[in-house]
Motif scaffolding. Structure first.
Motif, PDB file in Angstrom:
ATOM      1  N   ARG A  67      -4.347  -6.984 -10.319  1.00  0.00           N
ATOM      2  CA  ARG A  67      -4.965  -8.330  -9.672  1.00  0.00           C
ATOM      3  C   ARG A  67      -5.328  -8.173  -8.182  1.00  0.00           C
ATOM      4  O   ARG A  67      -4.669  -7.326  -7.447  1.00  0.00           O
ATOM      5  CB  ARG A  67      -3.736  -9.438  -9.861  1.00  0.00           C
ATOM      6  CG  ARG A  67      -4.087 -10.607  -9.445  1.00  0.00           C
ATOM      7  CD  ARG A  67      -3.185 -11.624  -9.310  1.00  0.00           C
ATOM      8  NE  ARG A  67      -3.604 -13.194  -9.157  1.00  0.00           N
ATOM      9  CZ  ARG A  67      -3.504 -13.746  -7.915  1.00  0.00           C
ATOM     10  NH1 ARG A  67      -3.040 -13.149  -6.803  1.00  0.00           N
ATOM     11  NH2 ARG A  67      -3.838 -14.882  -7.854  1.00  0.00           N
TER      12      ARG A  67
ATOM     13  N   SER B 131      -4.832  -8.990  -0.999  1.00  0.00           N
ATOM     14  CA  SER B 131      -3.711  -8.417  -1.712  1.00  0.00           C
ATOM     15  C   SER B 131      -4.082  -7.567  -3.010  1.00  0.00           C
ATOM     16  O   SER B 131      -5.249  -7.797  -3.467  1.00  0.00           O
ATOM     17  CB  SER B 131      -2.785  -9.232  -2.233  1.00  0.00           C
ATOM     18  OG  SER B 131      -3.045 -10.235  -3.064  1.00  0.00           O
TER      19      SER B 131
ATOM     20  N   GLU C 111      -2.280  -6.052  -6.474  1.00  0.00           N
ATOM     21  CA  GLU C 111      -0.919  -6.140  -7.658  1.00  0.00           C
ATOM     22  C   GLU C 111      -1.196  -5.512  -8.878  1.00  0.00           C
ATOM     23  O   GLU C 111      -2.282  -5.565  -9.382  1.00  0.00           O
ATOM     24  CB  GLU C 111      -0.604  -7.610  -7.779  1.00  0.00           C
ATOM     25  CG  GLU C 111      -0.321  -8.221  -6.770  1.00  0.00           C
ATOM     26  CD  GLU C 111       0.321  -9.937  -6.879  1.00  0.00           C
ATOM     27  OE1 GLU C 111       0.179 -10.055  -8.064  1.00  0.00           O
ATOM     28  OE2 GLU C 111       0.741 -10.654  -5.976  1.00  0.00           O
TER      29      GLU C 111
ATOM     30  N   LEU D 222       6.100  -4.881 -10.591  1.00  0.00           N
ATOM     31  CA  LEU D 222       4.770  -4.465 -10.098  1.00  0.00           C
ATOM     32  C   LEU D 222       4.762  -3.935  -8.749  1.00  0.00           C
ATOM     33  O   LEU D 222       5.711  -4.035  -7.767  1.00  0.00           O
ATOM     34  CB  LEU D 222       3.759  -5.816 -10.125  1.00  0.00           C
ATOM     35  CG  LEU D 222       4.170  -7.070  -9.219  1.00  0.00           C
ATOM     36  CD1 LEU D 222       3.927  -7.086  -7.824  1.00  0.00           C
ATOM     37  CD2 LEU D 222       3.520  -8.175  -9.832  1.00  0.00           C
TER      38      LEU D 222
ATOM     39  N   ARG E 280       2.883  -3.866  -5.253  1.00  0.00           N
ATOM     40  CA  ARG E 280       2.055  -4.900  -4.364  1.00  0.00           C
ATOM     41  C   ARG E 280       1.883  -4.325  -3.080  1.00  0.00           C
ATOM     42  O   ARG E 280       2.735  -3.839  -2.416  1.00  0.00           O
ATOM     43  CB  ARG E 280       2.844  -6.355  -4.377  1.00  0.00           C
ATOM     44  CG  ARG E 280       2.042  -7.228  -3.458  1.00  0.00           C
ATOM     45  CD  ARG E 280       2.886  -8.507  -3.260  1.00  0.00           C
ATOM     46  NE  ARG E 280       3.220  -9.132  -4.550  1.00  0.00           N
ATOM     47  CZ  ARG E 280       4.466  -9.183  -5.099  1.00  0.00           C
ATOM     48  NH1 ARG E 280       5.683  -8.858  -4.205  1.00  0.00           N
ATOM     49  NH2 ARG E 280       4.701 -10.034  -6.244  1.00  0.00           N
ATOM     50  N   GLU E 281       0.685  -4.545  -2.659  1.00  0.00           N
ATOM     51  CA  GLU E 281       0.234  -4.445  -1.136  1.00  0.00           C
ATOM     52  C   GLU E 281      -0.364  -5.776  -0.627  1.00  0.00           C
ATOM     53  O   GLU E 281      -1.267  -6.205  -1.202  1.00  0.00           O
ATOM     54  CB  GLU E 281      -0.557  -3.226  -0.886  1.00  0.00           C
ATOM     55  CG  GLU E 281       0.051  -1.897  -1.195  1.00  0.00           C
ATOM     56  CD  GLU E 281       1.269  -1.298  -0.582  1.00  0.00           C
ATOM     57  OE1 GLU E 281       1.110  -1.892   0.793  1.00  0.00           O
ATOM     58  OE2 GLU E 281       1.913  -0.666  -0.872  1.00  0.00           O
ATOM     59  N   THR E 282      -0.108  -6.169   0.472  1.00  0.00           N
ATOM     60  CA  THR E 282      -0.782  -7.362   1.171  1.00  0.00           C
ATOM     61  C   THR E 282      -1.134  -6.708   2.477  1.00  0.00           C
ATOM     62  O   THR E 282      -0.226  -6.102   3.359  1.00  0.00           O
ATOM     63  CB  THR E 282       0.244  -8.521   1.247  1.00  0.00           C
ATOM     64  OG1 THR E 282       0.697  -8.873   0.137  1.00  0.00           O
ATOM     65  CG2 THR E 282      -0.663  -9.610   1.865  1.00  0.00           C
TER      66      THR E 282
END
Length: 233
Positions: free
Chosen positions: A117, A131, A133, A191, A193-195
């Motif tokens: 995502r 972001s 995911e 998951l 995740r990077e933002t």
């Protein structure tokens, strides 16, 4: 103001802008079929003809990126305003030479796409929140670390800005290696995740921004890819 002090003041503002942007916008790949091909076009900043000449058509369900590689001519190159140092880095990861006066094409077929995502917020103050995911709780991943890419692109329709074909001009990138330890820790949440708050660049049109993300294994095989779509389109 010293540069470090300026950045310390800027980061909280970016975080707030990113949150507000996501609340007001709906740009993600939710509900879309995953791309089965990651197509990358590399144009030398010294080759204006490469931008204005149509290239080979890409397959449907492709995530397409247009990288402009810096030229030894620097600011004197005709496409220098769109050139990114990261384009040369990406070519290096693909074990490919930088194009001189031509465009270079690379296609990665995603044989077994995993779920992924990506999402983006509104552009605020020259930045946009983005972001990526990657669910890891229910899939068996290949051994070794994973490389995640999150790329901010400007979607330029055919006939605009001198291009006869649609392009996704790369404006900013973020790359992160997820180690085996990162993956193991992420399984409890489900998951990876990077933002990030990503700069748009001086010449980008904020209304045409999109994000494209993908994840590679240690061999460079693309495991998953996704590209955002804005609900207003």
């Amino acid at each position: 103001m010293p540069r470090i002090a300026h950045l310390l003041l800027l980061f909280p503002a970016l975080a707030l802008a990113s949150t507000l942007g996501w609340a007001q916008s709906s740009c993600s790949n939710d509900g879309l079929r995953a791309p089965v091909v990651l197509a990358e076009r590399f144009l030398s900043a010294n080759c204006a003809m490469c931008w204005s000449t149509p290239s080979a058509a890409v397959a449907s369900r492709s995530a397409v990126l247009d990288w402009v590689v810096p030229s030894p001519l620097g600011d004197d190159a005709p496409l220098s305003a769109a050139a990114l140092p990261e384009a040369a880095w990406r070519l290096d990861t693909l074990h490919a030479n930088s194009p001189a006066t031509f465009s270079e094409h690379r296609k990665s077929v995603i044989a077994r796409p995993y779920r992924l995502r990506v999402a983006q917020g509104m552009a605020v103050g020259g930045y946009a929140g983005a972001s990526i995911e990657f669910p890891v709780s229910e899939v068996r991943l290949p051994p070794g670390p994973l490389q995640a890419w999150l790329v901010l692109v400007e979607h330029i329709p055919a006939g605009l800005e001198g291009t006869p074909m649609p392009r996704n001009l790369v404006r900013n990138t973020f790359a992160r290696t997820w180690t085996a330890q990162d993956i193991e820790l992420a399984r409890t949440e489900g998951l990876l995740r990077e933002t990030r708050a990503m700069g748009l660049g001086a010449t980008a049109d904020p209304q045409r921004l999109r994000v494209i993300g993908w994840v590679e294994d240690t061999r460079g095989q693309v495991l998953a890819a996704a590209q955002s779509h804005c609900a207003a389109e």
